[in-house]
Design a protein around this motif. Structure first.
Motif, PDB file in Angstrom:
ATOM      1  N   SER A 319      27.520 -27.083 -35.163  1.00  0.00           N
ATOM      2  CA  SER A 319      28.285 -25.831 -35.318  1.00  0.00           C
ATOM      3  C   SER A 319      28.647 -25.537 -36.768  1.00  0.00           C
ATOM      4  O   SER A 319      29.409 -24.598 -37.040  1.00  0.00           O
ATOM      5  N   GLU A 380      21.930 -24.608 -37.792  1.00  0.00           N
ATOM      6  CA  GLU A 380      20.952 -23.703 -37.171  1.00  0.00           C
ATOM      7  C   GLU A 380      19.537 -24.253 -37.294  1.00  0.00           C
ATOM      8  O   GLU A 380      18.720 -24.111 -36.382  1.00  0.00           O
ATOM      9  N   HIS A 381      19.244 -24.885 -38.438  1.00  0.00           N
ATOM     10  CA  HIS A 381      17.930 -25.504 -38.612  1.00  0.00           C
ATOM     11  C   HIS A 381      17.710 -26.589 -37.546  1.00  0.00           C
ATOM     12  O   HIS A 381      16.634 -26.660 -36.934  1.00  0.00           O
ATOM     13  N   ARG A 383      19.116 -26.842 -34.603  1.00  0.00           N
ATOM     14  CA  ARG A 383      18.958 -26.215 -33.280  1.00  0.00           C
ATOM     15  C   ARG A 383      17.540 -25.676 -33.107  1.00  0.00           C
ATOM     16  O   ARG A 383      16.934 -25.836 -32.031  1.00  0.00           O
TER      17      ARG A 383
END
Length: 565
Positions: A319, A380-381, A383
């Motif tokens: 997160s 984010e990478h 995920r």
């Protein structure tokens, strides 16, 4: 697509392990999103797991959960399950719960060993159980994926051989830290596992109401490695006080393992002690048991994570939350450092002893100084990379697919070299002491298993001795009865035979001077009496030659006395 998943899930001792549950829950979600129409899961408490995730839940395979479980018994169970998987009738009892798992594997399109950190000699039953289900799947020609594993760092020769066997049999293997990949390379250089992040990385949920606006999510387990519990409690309390004072954050203590009835046990008990040791206890909120997805949501809502457990760090990194991982031994260091290094944030790993020296506080300050956008981008990478991993897992059900080449984030220096060197020195010392402690524990476990085996043998021998003694007593009683009967028979023989013989002798003596015919008649009667006596003696001799009579010395004495007469 029908998928069977095995993970370390289910309510145990009245408590739920949020990380283990989260890995299974996320695997179920990801596979359903990719076409799984039915998911089956192996669980310690099938009813709870079925209700919690909407899956068909099956019982475990019957390996002892004790760390000191007898390896002989584990091997025997593995052998029985292997033979059953190969179709041998009678390998398992008809009412063995494992039949349900064998039947499920036979009808599945894919078997998935969900992410975990238990391919280690610290938990041998997990090694054997996973080896068994992979053998069964292989025998039934079902594809296997082993996902998101930590391997070791403690692995005996036998356990290493089982791990090597199961990973060779799998179509796709993923490990979640570089240390596990390195250990597997030493185990078998032909193994080429894919680098992955943790299976539960992308799990999401709703946080409970009433959380502070800005807070640090913290977790402190009762297991403190080689450190005394009170020292760890004091160190973590001091570190969290620093968070409150330096960064003006409240503290929310998030239990990772918590009794479902809300009692003060496991993490909750340690959290109560930490609060009691803090100067700013009024700024602490201690949560009760929460669902795995809620745990991730609480972490995602925080401004900082400080955890001596693995999964709060994983949830924080996913997160984009600055996350400091506190290690207490080599095992926790392998996992926590591995997760942080995969995000390029290995500098945020700190041994618990550094909390007592003030170095941990400096690393917390460094974590809070990292650009938040940079952290979010790294999350984010990770995920996105895991989406590729789950694509490959689902595709394995129908074809052999190459392992995706997942790239970890580049290292981001966040502390100066002097601080990093000092923390590394402390970590190396802790690691060395931990290895010595674990080695001693494993030796003690081996000795306990040996003692248990010998104790069982003594018990069996004592039972056999007791049965033999009972049989001996019974034989003695029967011999006494036979001896009494024989004595009575001899007495009766004497009562009957001796008067007859005496009378015959008397008649013979009285007729010695009788005329020839009468004398011959008397001698014939005497001879007949001797014949009858000899027949009786022969019959007694036959009785005496039996096994029972050989035990009766008294009867032999009576017989000899009779012959003497």
């Amino acid at each position: 697509m029908r998928v069977l998943i095995i993970g370390d899930v289910g309510v145990q001792d009245g408590a739920l392990h949020a990380g283990d549950e989260a890995m299974l829950a996320e695997a179920v979600r990801q596979l359903r999103a990719r076409g799984a129409t039915e998911v089956l899961a192996v669980s310690s408490t099938p009813d709870d797991t079925a209700a919690r995730y909407g899956v068909v839940a099956l019982p475990r395979l019957g390996f002892s959960l004790a760390r000191q479980a007898d390896e002989t018994q584990l091997e025997a169970r593995l052998d029985a399950l292997t033979r059953a998987g190969e179709g041998e009738r009678g390998a398992l009892q008809r009412d063995d719960p494992a039949h349900a798992v064998l039947d499920a594997v036979a009808t599945c399109d894919l078997v998935v060993v969900a992410g975990a950190g238990n391919l280690s000699s610290l938990w041998p039953h997990h090694v054997y159980e996973r080896a068994a289900i992979v053998r069964i799947a292989t025998a039934l020609s079902r594809p296997v994926v082993v996902s998101g594993q930590t391997v070791g760092p403690t692995l005996s020769e036998r356990h290493g051989a089982l791990v090597r066997e199961m990973l060779r049999a799998a179509r796709l293997v993923g490990v979640r830290e570089a240390a596990s990949a390195a250990l597997l390379a030493r185990l078998d250089d032909a193994l080429a596992p894919a680098a992955t992040y943790d299976d539960a990385l992308a799990i999401a949920g709703e946080a409970p109401a009433g959380l502070p606006e800005r807070f640090c999510a913290a977790t402190v387990p009762p297991s403190t490695g080689l450190w005394p519990r009170d020292r760890v409690v004091e160190a973590m309390a001091a570190l969290l006080d620093h968070v409150v004072e330096r960064h003006d954050l409240d503290v929310v203590l998030v239990p990772h393992v918590a009794p479902l009835d809300g009692s003060l046990d496991a993490d909750a008990a340690t959290h109560a002690d930490v609060v009691g040791a803090m100067r700013h206890a009024q700024r602490v909120t201690s949560l009760g048991p929460v669902e795995p997805a809620q745990t991730a949501a609480v972490v995602a809502a925080s401004s900082l994570v400080v955890s001596a457990r693995y999964h709060p760090v994983v949830f924080g990194l996913a997160s984009g939350i600055p996350s400091v991982g506190v290690t207490v031994d080599e095992y926790t260091e392998t996992k926590i450092a591995g997760a942080l290094e995969a995000h390029g944030l290995g500098d945020l790993t700190v041994p618990v002893i550094a909390a007592a020296t003030g170095d941990a506080a400096a690393i917390v300050d460094a974590a809070m100084a990292i650009d938040r956008a940079e952290l979010v981008a790294r999350g984010e990478h990770a995920r996105a990379e895991m989406e590729r991993w789950w694509d490959a897992v689902a595709a394995t059900a129908t074809e052999d697919v190459p392992a995706p080449s997942i790239a970890y984030a580049e290292h981001l220096p966040v502390v100066d070299e002097a601080l990093r060197a000092e923390v590394d020195r402390l970590a190396a010392w802790q690691r060395h002491q931990s290895q010595a402690l674990v080695g001693s524990l494993l030796i003690a476990d081996d000795l306990e298993r040996v003692l248990a085996r010998h104790t069982e043998r003594v018990r069996v021998l004592e039972n056999a001795l007791g049965e033999a003694e009972a049989a001996r007593v019974e034989a003695v009683l029967r011999a006494q009865e036979h001896e009494q009967a024989l004595t009575a028979a001899h007495e009766r023989l004497g009562d009957v035979a001796e008067p007859v013989i005496e009378r015959m002798w008397a008649q013979t003596r009285s007729r010695r001077h009788l005329p020839g015919e009468e004398l011959a008649y008397a001698i014939a009667q005497r001879d007949e009496a001797f014949v009858q006596r000899n027949l009786m003696e022969a019959e007694l001799a036959a009785v005496l030659s039996t096994r029972m009579m050989r035990w009766t010395s008294g009867a032999r004495r009576a017989y000899r006395a009779m012959r003497g007469r």
